[in-house]
Write an enzyme that holds these catalytic residues in place. Structure first.
Site, PDB file in Angstrom:
ATOM      1  N   ARG A 162      -0.699  -9.514  12.786  1.00  0.00           N
ATOM      2  CA  ARG A 162      -1.253  -8.216  13.124  1.00  0.00           C
ATOM      3  C   ARG A 162      -1.895  -9.161  10.904  1.00  0.00           C
ATOM      4  O   ARG A 162      -2.540  -8.372  11.238  1.00  0.00           O
ATOM      5  CB  ARG A 162       0.202  -7.405  11.816  1.00  0.00           C
ATOM      6  CG  ARG A 162       0.789  -6.312  12.924  1.00  0.00           C
ATOM      7  CD  ARG A 162       1.746  -6.203  12.543  1.00  0.00           C
ATOM      8  NE  ARG A 162       2.545  -4.961  11.503  1.00  0.00           N
ATOM      9  CZ  ARG A 162       3.147  -4.738  10.404  1.00  0.00           C
ATOM     10  NH1 ARG A 162       4.732  -5.320  10.845  1.00  0.00           N
ATOM     11  NH2 ARG A 162       3.743  -4.037   9.523  1.00  0.00           N
TER      12      ARG A 162
ATOM     13  N   LYS B  25       1.163  -1.191   0.186  1.00  0.00           N
ATOM     14  CA  LYS B  25      -0.385  -0.164   0.208  1.00  0.00           C
ATOM     15  C   LYS B  25       0.994   1.271  -0.141  1.00  0.00           C
ATOM     16  O   LYS B  25       0.655   2.152  -0.395  1.00  0.00           O
ATOM     17  CB  LYS B  25      -0.751   0.277   1.022  1.00  0.00           C
ATOM     18  CG  LYS B  25      -1.970  -1.089   1.291  1.00  0.00           C
ATOM     19  CD  LYS B  25      -2.710  -0.926   2.543  1.00  0.00           C
ATOM     20  CE  LYS B  25      -2.586  -1.048   3.658  1.00  0.00           C
ATOM     21  NZ  LYS B  25      -1.703  -2.416   3.943  1.00  0.00           N
TER      22      LYS B  25
ATOM     23  N   ARG C 150      -9.954   0.714   9.410  1.00  0.00           N
ATOM     24  CA  ARG C 150      -9.023  -0.823   9.412  1.00  0.00           C
ATOM     25  C   ARG C 150     -10.180  -1.313  10.339  1.00  0.00           C
ATOM     26  O   ARG C 150     -10.557  -2.540  10.856  1.00  0.00           O
ATOM     27  CB  ARG C 150      -8.028  -0.465  10.294  1.00  0.00           C
ATOM     28  CG  ARG C 150      -6.333  -0.752   9.715  1.00  0.00           C
ATOM     29  CD  ARG C 150      -5.347  -0.532  10.780  1.00  0.00           C
ATOM     30  NE  ARG C 150      -4.000  -1.369  10.012  1.00  0.00           N
ATOM     31  CZ  ARG C 150      -3.270  -0.825   9.938  1.00  0.00           C
ATOM     32  NH1 ARG C 150      -3.425   0.067   8.970  1.00  0.00           N
ATOM     33  NH2 ARG C 150      -2.324  -1.578   9.399  1.00  0.00           N
TER      34      ARG C 150
ATOM     35  N   ARG D 164      11.442  -6.303   4.823  1.00  0.00           N
ATOM     36  CA  ARG D 164      11.774  -5.305   5.047  1.00  0.00           C
ATOM     37  C   ARG D 164      12.140  -4.179   6.556  1.00  0.00           C
ATOM     38  O   ARG D 164      12.670  -3.241   6.709  1.00  0.00           O
ATOM     39  CB  ARG D 164      10.504  -4.625   4.820  1.00  0.00           C
ATOM     40  CG  ARG D 164       9.725  -2.969   5.180  1.00  0.00           C
ATOM     41  CD  ARG D 164       8.264  -2.715   4.803  1.00  0.00           C
ATOM     42  NE  ARG D 164       7.077  -2.964   5.877  1.00  0.00           N
ATOM     43  CZ  ARG D 164       6.049  -2.782   5.932  1.00  0.00           C
ATOM     44  NH1 ARG D 164       5.328  -2.414   4.551  1.00  0.00           N
ATOM     45  NH2 ARG D 164       5.218  -3.692   7.042  1.00  0.00           N
TER      46      ARG D 164
ATOM     47  N   ARG E 285      11.698  -0.749  11.994  1.00  0.00           N
ATOM     48  CA  ARG E 285      10.534  -0.705  12.444  1.00  0.00           C
ATOM     49  C   ARG E 285      10.529  -2.301  13.432  1.00  0.00           C
ATOM     50  O   ARG E 285      10.662  -3.525  12.709  1.00  0.00           O
ATOM     51  CB  ARG E 285       9.538  -0.965  11.321  1.00  0.00           C
ATOM     52  CG  ARG E 285       8.969   0.397  10.423  1.00  0.00           C
ATOM     53  CD  ARG E 285       7.621   0.247   9.230  1.00  0.00           C
ATOM     54  NE  ARG E 285       6.764  -0.523  10.276  1.00  0.00           N
ATOM     55  CZ  ARG E 285       5.381  -0.673   9.764  1.00  0.00           C
ATOM     56  NH1 ARG E 285       5.417  -0.248   8.831  1.00  0.00           N
ATOM     57  NH2 ARG E 285       4.144  -1.399  10.302  1.00  0.00           N
TER      58      ARG E 285
HETATM   59  P1  AMP Z   1       1.442   0.152   8.751  1.00  0.00           P
HETATM   60  O1  AMP Z   1       1.991   1.079   8.845  1.00  0.00           O
HETATM   61  O2  AMP Z   1      -0.281   0.772   8.303  1.00  0.00           O
HETATM   62  O3  AMP Z   1       0.963  -1.277   9.445  1.00  0.00           O
HETATM   63  O4  AMP Z   1       0.754   0.600  10.868  1.00  0.00           O
HETATM   64  C1  AMP Z   1       1.602  -0.260  11.781  1.00  0.00           C
HETATM   65  C2  AMP Z   1       0.840  -0.398  13.056  1.00  0.00           C
HETATM   66  O5  AMP Z   1      -0.203   1.661  13.432  1.00  0.00           O
HETATM   67  C3  AMP Z   1      -0.764  -1.466  13.160  1.00  0.00           C
HETATM   68  O6  AMP Z   1      -0.348  -2.299  13.502  1.00  0.00           O
HETATM   69  C4  AMP Z   1      -1.667  -0.704  13.760  1.00  0.00           C
HETATM   70  O7  AMP Z   1      -1.264  -0.753  15.572  1.00  0.00           O
HETATM   71  C5  AMP Z   1      -1.438   0.406  14.311  1.00  0.00           C
HETATM   72  N1  AMP Z   1      -2.712   1.443  13.142  1.00  0.00           N
HETATM   73  C6  AMP Z   1      -2.019   1.760  12.036  1.00  0.00           C
HETATM   74  N2  AMP Z   1      -3.310   2.476  11.351  1.00  0.00           N
HETATM   75  C7  AMP Z   1      -4.228   2.444  11.976  1.00  0.00           C
HETATM   76  C8  AMP Z   1      -5.990   2.547  11.869  1.00  0.00           C
HETATM   77  N3  AMP Z   1      -6.550   2.842  10.876  1.00  0.00           N
HETATM   78  N4  AMP Z   1      -6.238   1.847  13.337  1.00  0.00           N
HETATM   79  C9  AMP Z   1      -5.680   1.433  14.123  1.00  0.00           C
HETATM   80  N5  AMP Z   1      -4.025   1.034  14.186  1.00  0.00           N
HETATM   81  C10 AMP Z   1      -3.433   1.346  13.062  1.00  0.00           C
END
Ligand code: AMP
Length: 197
Positions: free
Chosen positions: A146, A14, A89, A128, A134
């Protein structure tokens, strides 16, 4: 305005595709994951709160996430549209996003989901993690958590927009350019549909 949700499991590409789509369609990119990482990097109260959940592969609570998203959207009153990446989400997040856009006389035009198989996701995220710095990308148990959260809590968001005939799936495997072309083909159909209505 054209407002898109770029959807799909963690590691489906994404972020990579959002950067290219922003350039092509001149939209504002909002990634809640990036926003949380920025807050974490600055040790803000929001960042410290988010960190607890992110480290475990769990979702940050809706009220925190929705408030942050709303501020970010409102900071761009002249946007030609938005690409929401990693948001919504949960079903309450989708409802809040719809309400916010409705208050601006706008709506989500389409949700485009990148489809990638679980084992490919784990492989990509570990790769990654070797360079991203991260913490949630290096522990396989957190990665699998996740994916589980995505399946249980996030995939209903696909169905939520599917009921409104706005969900689309694109194969997320292949070269970055091929996947980009597939995404653009879908988005261009949405733009044409908008012009016709
Ligand atoms: P991402 O970079 O989108 O994979 O997000 C990394 C982490 O951020 C996720 O595993 C969640 O802990 C948190 N996170 C990101 N977006 C959301 C969301 N829309 N709602 C809740 N937690 C989020």
């Amino acid at each position: 305005m054209i407002n898109l949700i770029l959807f799909g499991p963690p590691g489906s590409g994404k972020g990579t595709q959002a950067v290219k789509l922003v350039e092509r369609y001149q939209l504002v990119h909002i990634s809640t994951g990036d926003l949380f990482r920025y807050e974490m990097g600055n040790n803000t109260p929001l960042g410290l709160k988010a960190k607890e959940y992110m480290a475990k592969g769990e979702l940050v609570p809706d009220e925190v996430t929705i408030g942050m998203l709303r501020n970010k959207v409102e900071a761009h009153p002249h946007a030609k549209g938005f690409i929401f990446d990693g948001f919504p989400r949960t079903i309450p997040q989708a409802g809040a996003l719809d309400a916010l856009l409705q208050s601006m006389n706008e709506q989500i035009n389409g949700l485009v989901s990148l489809h990638v198989a679980d084992e490919e996701i784990v492989r990509r995220i570990l790769l990654r993690g070797a360079s991203s710095g991260r913490a949630d990308d290096t522990d396989e148990a957190v990665i699998r958590k996740r994916i589980e959260v995505y399946k249980e809590t996030t995939t209903p968001v696909y169905d939520y927009y599917d009921h409104k005939n706005r969900s689309y799936t694109v194969e997320g495997v292949g070269s970055i350019e091929d996947i980009f072309d597939r995404l653009c083909a879908t988005i261009d159909t949405l733009k044409t549909a908008r012009r016709a209505s």
